[in-house]
Design a protein around this motif. Structure first.
Motif, PDB file in Angstrom:
ATOM      1  N   ASP A 128       0.760  -1.031  -0.137  1.00  0.00           N
ATOM      2  CA  ASP A 128       0.057   0.013   0.057  1.00  0.00           C
ATOM      3  C   ASP A 128       0.932   1.376   0.110  1.00  0.00           C
ATOM      4  OD1 ASP A 128      -2.562  -1.501   0.671  1.00  0.00           O
ATOM      5  OD2 ASP A 128      -1.568  -2.179   2.228  1.00  0.00           O
ATOM      6  N   VAL A 129       0.491   2.241  -0.694  1.00  0.00           N
ATOM      7  CA  VAL A 129       1.226   3.386  -0.608  1.00  0.00           C
ATOM      8  C   VAL A 129       0.536   4.449   0.379  1.00  0.00           C
ATOM      9  CG1 VAL A 129       1.563   5.883  -2.068  1.00  0.00           C
ATOM     10  CG2 VAL A 129       1.387   3.514  -3.369  1.00  0.00           C
ATOM     11  N   ASN A 130       1.334   4.659   1.333  1.00  0.00           N
ATOM     12  CA  ASN A 130       0.821   5.241   2.624  1.00  0.00           C
ATOM     13  C   ASN A 130       0.605   6.856   2.308  1.00  0.00           C
ATOM     14  OD1 ASN A 130       0.113   4.553   5.323  1.00  0.00           O
ATOM     15  ND2 ASN A 130       1.569   6.382   5.832  1.00  0.00           N
ATOM     16  N   ASP A 146       5.475   7.491  -2.080  1.00  0.00           N
ATOM     17  CA  ASP A 146       5.726   7.538  -3.572  1.00  0.00           C
ATOM     18  C   ASP A 146       5.612   6.435  -4.231  1.00  0.00           C
ATOM     19  OD1 ASP A 146       6.567   9.042  -5.766  1.00  0.00           O
ATOM     20  OD2 ASP A 146       8.392   7.458  -5.708  1.00  0.00           O
ATOM     21  N   PRO A 147       4.512   6.486  -5.180  1.00  0.00           N
ATOM     22  CA  PRO A 147       4.121   5.143  -5.780  1.00  0.00           C
ATOM     23  C   PRO A 147       5.057   4.305  -6.605  1.00  0.00           C
ATOM     24  CG  PRO A 147       2.249   6.682  -6.251  1.00  0.00           C
ATOM     25  CD  PRO A 147       3.620   7.649  -5.556  1.00  0.00           C
ATOM     26  N   PHE A 173      -5.224  -4.887  -1.886  1.00  0.00           N
ATOM     27  CA  PHE A 173      -5.757  -4.671  -3.237  1.00  0.00           C
ATOM     28  C   PHE A 173      -6.936  -3.978  -3.013  1.00  0.00           C
ATOM     29  CE2 PHE A 173      -7.579  -5.024  -7.418  1.00  0.00           C
ATOM     30  CZ  PHE A 173      -6.332  -4.506  -8.156  1.00  0.00           C
ATOM     31  N   PRO A 174      -7.414  -3.165  -3.671  1.00  0.00           N
ATOM     32  CA  PRO A 174      -6.618  -2.256  -4.455  1.00  0.00           C
ATOM     33  C   PRO A 174      -5.829  -0.919  -3.877  1.00  0.00           C
ATOM     34  CG  PRO A 174      -8.929  -1.246  -4.489  1.00  0.00           C
ATOM     35  CD  PRO A 174      -8.747  -2.727  -3.479  1.00  0.00           C
ATOM     36  N   ASP A 201      -2.099   4.007  -6.135  1.00  0.00           N
ATOM     37  CA  ASP A 201      -2.212   3.051  -5.516  1.00  0.00           C
ATOM     38  C   ASP A 201      -1.901   1.742  -6.422  1.00  0.00           C
ATOM     39  OD1 ASP A 201      -3.646   4.023  -2.916  1.00  0.00           O
ATOM     40  OD2 ASP A 201      -5.157   4.931  -4.405  1.00  0.00           O
ATOM     41  N   LEU A 202      -2.454   1.706  -7.665  1.00  0.00           N
ATOM     42  CA  LEU A 202      -2.132   0.453  -8.355  1.00  0.00           C
ATOM     43  C   LEU A 202      -0.719   0.085  -8.976  1.00  0.00           C
ATOM     44  CD1 LEU A 202      -5.683   0.126 -10.542  1.00  0.00           C
ATOM     45  CD2 LEU A 202      -4.826  -0.667  -8.193  1.00  0.00           C
TER      46      LEU A 202
END
Length: 482
Positions: A128-130, A146-147, A173-174, A201-202
């Motif tokens: 997960d991108v926090n 940062d994705p 996910f997602p 997020d993906l």
């Protein structure tokens, strides 16, 4: 009249259960022999390495291809080291170091340890991108905000784990990183357009798929643009259209624990949640931590009933069981790697510590550890500088119940090192820090996600990016207290 044996075995082949204590009870072995896909191990199942290896061998004797899963993320979420804290830093520290080779080595070391104990699936990494500083359940479990950085470390973690013969399971996910609620306790909402999910997020999940992750775990979060009022775990738009068709994932979709309120309340119980998850496209259903034979049979009965009344198509459940069997076959075919020395984790944790201000001259400080509750994902694992202090006084306090004058008197002319997790979130936490700093030299050691908050008046602000045993040792050594 009992359940059809063939349908019962089919339903069992989609379930990941749990059992209490250090030894699998007879009912757990019986269910394994009857076709149960596998078990998730928790801290209550782990006493010693020898005991754990004996337990997994007993499960494997009941059926050779049983899956044995565990949440071993390193950092704040550990089951193997729940009594002491993990010897590895977690994802936030790895993201700060930003050395993908180190991330791969850490995850390979974790995987080798799991493989040596007979564990075949690691319910990690958290990818997960926090993006929400105040996220109560992800935080230091994330590689960062940062994705692209999270995606790069995701690929390294998956590769490291799976190089040891342990299947990786990228989660949740997602994307659970933008939530400010804990899905163990409620159903969080991420109310953004699909385009935001794709950009923010993906990317880490796409990186996990490209790296060949064998499994991906669903999130019990509501994304209105995709899921309507229900969680992603029950959404075909998420699990089929987005994950399978758009991202091209062909492995096993594992649910987060169905006993969690984000799923169980939404569905009306664990059995209905199992049916809804299978119908949406999930393959392997994690029932939860508090499981007995009765609950397993209730979930099986719910699935079989849904097969009978048409709410579940038989070919959908057969597809789920087949993907679960493929996961088990992969883990049996892979060759485990040798266990690496644990000093690796401490070396990386030291590289992650950041300092704002000056930490020199901490002569005989009073170390004050501020109590912080753990999330259900973390469990009650020891943390802090205490185990690493050599001849240094330490006291433990509750922020909102602390008498500042008494603490100042106890410190006398000594500086104070204040250790906490998410200090500014605690009732009275910010007031405690700034009240002490107004009259005393105070160094703060923040062992949670540091976010943007910085207390006024402190001498230094030290961030460890996690509260594992490795993180604590790194901070103590940097401050000259170890």
């Amino acid at each position: 009249m009992g359940l059809d044996p063939g349908l019962r075995r089919l339903a069992l082949g989609t379930l990941l259960a749990a059992y209490p204590g250090p030894t699998p009870p007879e009912w757990a072995l019986d269910l394994t022999g009857a076709g149960l896909a596998g078990y998730t191990l928790f801290g209550t199942n782990v006493h010693t390495p020898a005991q754990l290896a004996t337990a997994t061998a007993a499960l494997r004797n009941a059926r050779a291809d049983v899956l044995v899963a565990i949440d071993e993320e390193g950092g704040d979420v550990t089951r193997l080291a729940h009594a002491t804290g993990s010897p590895y830093p977690g994802n936030a520290a790895l993201g700060v170091v930003d050395d993908v080779a180190s991330t791969r080595r850490v995850y390979a070391a974790i995987g080798a340890e799991l493989a040596a104990l007979g564990i075949t699936v690691d319910l990690a990494p958290t990818v997960d991108v926090n993006s929400a500083d105040e996220n109560p359940v992800i935080g230091t479990r994330s590689f960062g905000a940062d994705p692209l950085r999270v995606a790069a470390h995701t690929a390294a973690a998956v590769d490291g784990l799976q190089s040891t013969g342990v299947a990786a399971c990228a989660k949740h996910f997602p994307g659970h990183g933008a939530t400010v609620a804990d899905s163990h306790l409620e159903l969080p909402t991420v109310d953004v357009p699909l385009e935001v999910l794709r950009e923010r997020d993906l990317p880490p999940f796409a990186a996990a798929v490209a790296a060949g992750t064998r499994a991906i775990m669903t999130a019990h979060i509501r994304v209105p643009a995709l899921t309507g009022d229900g969680p992603a775990t029950f959404s075909r738009a998420v699990l089929v259209d987005l994950l399978r068709r758009e991202l091209g994932f062909t492995g096993t979709v594992i649910t987060d624990a169905l006993e969690m309120k984000g799923a169980a309340v939404a569905a009306g119980g664990v059995g209905p949640a199992a049916v809804a998850a299978l119908a949406a496209g999930a393959d392997l259903l994690c029932i939860g931590a508090k499981v007995d034979a009765t609950l397993v049979e209730e979930v099986v009965a719910a699935i079989v009933t849904a097969l009978g009344d048409g709410r579940l198509a038989r070919d959908r459940v057969e597809e789920a069981a087949a993907r679960t069997a493929e996961l088990a076959a992969w883990t049996r075919a892979a060759a485990p790697a040798p266990v690496a020395p644990t000093d690796l984790g401490y070396a990386v944790a030291r590289r992650a510590v950041t300092v704002e201000g000056a930490v020199a001259g901490l002569d005989r400080p009073l170390v004050v550890q501020v109590h912080a509750t753990a999330t259900m994902a973390e469990g009650r694992v020891p943390w802090g500088l205490g185990p690493h202090l050599a001849g240094t006084d330490e006291v433990r306090v509750v922020a909102g119940e602390t008498d500042l004058s008494a603490l100042r008197t106890l410190a006398g002319d000594r500086p104070i090192v204040l250790v906490g997790r998410h200090l500014h979130r605690l009732p009275g936490g910010a007031e405690l820090v700034e009240g002490l700093a107004a009259v005393h030299p105070v160094t703060v050691v923040e062992m949670g996600w540091p976010g943007r908050w910085r207390p006024a008046g402190v001498r230094a602000f030290v961030a460890t990016y996690g509260a594992s045993h490795a993180n604590g040792r790194a901070a103590a050594e940097l401050l000259g207290l170890g």
